[in-house]
Design a protein around this motif. Structure first.
Motif, short mmCIF file in Angstrom:
data_model
loop_
_atom_site.label_atom_id
_atom_site.label_comp_id
_atom_site.label_asym_id
_atom_site.label_seq_id
_atom_site.Cartn_x
_atom_site.Cartn_y
_atom_site.Cartn_z
N ASP A 112 43.19 41.93 28.64
CA ASP A 112 43.76 42.67 29.78
C ASP A 112 42.67 43.29 30.65
O ASP A 112 42.82 43.38 31.87
N SER A 113 41.58 43.75 30.01
CA SER A 113 40.50 44.37 30.79
C SER A 113 39.81 43.36 31.69
O SER A 113 39.24 43.73 32.73
N ARG A 115 41.57 40.65 32.95
CA ARG A 115 42.60 40.36 33.95
C ARG A 115 42.70 41.47 35.00
O ARG A 115 43.17 41.23 36.12
N ASN A 116 42.28 42.67 34.66
CA ASN A 116 42.36 43.81 35.57
C ASN A 116 41.09 44.00 36.41
O ASN A 116 40.94 45.02 37.09
N GLN A 117 40.19 43.03 36.39
CA GLN A 117 38.95 43.14 37.16
C GLN A 117 39.22 43.10 38.66
O GLN A 117 40.08 42.35 39.15
N THR A 118 38.47 43.92 39.41
CA THR A 118 38.61 43.93 40.86
C THR A 118 37.97 42.69 41.49
O THR A 118 38.32 42.32 42.61
N THR A 120 38.02 38.92 41.30
CA THR A 120 39.09 38.08 40.75
C THR A 120 38.69 36.64 40.48
O THR A 120 39.47 35.89 39.89
N THR A 181 36.33 46.75 25.80
CA THR A 181 36.96 46.44 27.09
C THR A 181 35.93 46.55 28.20
O THR A 181 34.97 47.32 28.10
N PRO A 184 36.80 48.14 34.97
CA PRO A 184 37.44 47.30 36.00
C PRO A 184 36.50 46.77 37.07
O PRO A 184 36.75 45.72 37.66
#
Length: 325
Positions: A112-113, A115-118, A120, A181, A184
């Motif tokens: 998830d960490s 997938r949550n990257q700014t 992309t 993790t 972001p």
């Protein structure tokens, strides 16, 4: 004070010697005893002064180190604040490598960490190295086209990472352990830093450790710790200072040594930095946890750790044993 005291003692000693020469039958024992006592006290004071000066120098050195660390942390905080306001540039494809084995309870959080990257434009290569706890089912349930799944042969974390590197397509490569993790903005920081340094091969960021006391082998202290150790190749050859979660490098031919189970990360970094030093990326890469079960740092025996470190030490000092990214 010290010089004046010594001068006074020298004068009084000369007087006592003269008195003894004039009155050889009357040895100036009381005066000599007094001089000896004062000289011993002066020597002790001088010794204490030197100790105090040494302690003061040590304290100053520690304070100077703390000032440098605080300056580095302040720069990281400023950089992270600046990054948050920047629009991500998706020109750079970044390959994220996660090896895993029987960590289904924490693996989802690590994924998830990513997938949550700014930033992309990334691909995530997860290598399941022989899990028996439902990891494969967990991965199958994740609907993410940028996630690529591979099956390892249970040969260890180094071999599992090599599987991912053999299939990586990104311009840059970063690593994440399944119990940690990413921040972001880490991939954004990596893409930005390497874009500014087109000739650089390797960079490294900082990490936030969940607890300072526990990380250093003690009890819970309640103190979150930021760490970014300045690069020192000689120090790396003498003591492992590497955390794969903060490393970023251009994709190349360098691979992990599958014979190493504990220090393969350090071995790779020494190979990547044969011809150039890595640069500091003033950004938080990972949030590091000390509470996950089956951690490599506690599972590998100290005898094996020492043997492996002697091996990579010899390799790093032999040109034929060095690789290049």
């Amino acid at each position: 004070g010290l010089r004046r005291s010594l001068t006074s003692l020298e004068r009084r000693a000369a007087t006592a010697r003269a008195h003894h020469l004039e009155r050889w039958d009357l040895a100036p024992q009381p005066q000599l005893d007094e001089l000896r006592a004062e000289l011993a006290a002066l020597a002790e004071a001088h010794h204490r002064t030197h100790l105090e000066l040494a302690d003061a120098k040590d304290a100053i050195a520690r304070l100077e180190g703390e000032v440098v660390d605080l300056g580095r942390e302040a720069q990281i905080v400023r950089t992270m604040a600046w990054l948050r306001q920047q629009q991500p540039s998706d020109d750079t494809l970044i390959s994220v490598v996660i090896p895993t084995r029987n960590r289904s309870g924490v693996l989802g959080r690590a994924i998830d960490s990513v997938r949550n990257q700014t930033h992309t434009r990334w691909e995530l290569l997860v290598v399941d190295d022989g899990s028996t706890d439902g990891t494969s089912e967990l991965l199958a349930r994740i609907d993410e086209p940028r996630l690529r799944r591979f099956v390892g042969r249970g040969q260890g974390v180094a071999a599992a990472r090599n599987v991912a590197l053999d299939h990586a397509e990104g311009d840059l490569v970063v690593y994440l352990d399944d119990d940690n993790t990413f921040d972001p903005d880490w991939l954004k920081a990596v893409a930005t830093a390497f874009a500014e340094r087109p000739d650089a091969t390797v960079g490294f960021g900082a990490r936030l450790v969940d607890d300072f006391g526990r990380h250093h082998g003690g009890r819970y202290s309640g103190e979150v710790w930021m760490q970014q150790i300045p690069w020192d190749r000689d120090a790396v050859q003498d003591f492992n200072r590497v955390d794969m979660n903060v490393l970023a490098h251009r994709r190349g031919a360098a691979r992990f040594d599958p014979e190493l189970s504990f220090y393969a990360d350090c071995d790779l970094l020494l190979a990547l930095t044969v011809d150039e030093d890595p640069f500091e990326i003033s950004a938080i890469a990972a949030h590091y946890t000390t509470t996950a079960p089956n951690r490599l740092t506690t599972d590998v025996r100290q005898e094996q750790q020492r043997a492996e470190y002697e091996l990579i030490r010899d390799k790093s000092r032999t040109p034929a044993g060095s690789g290049q990214a």
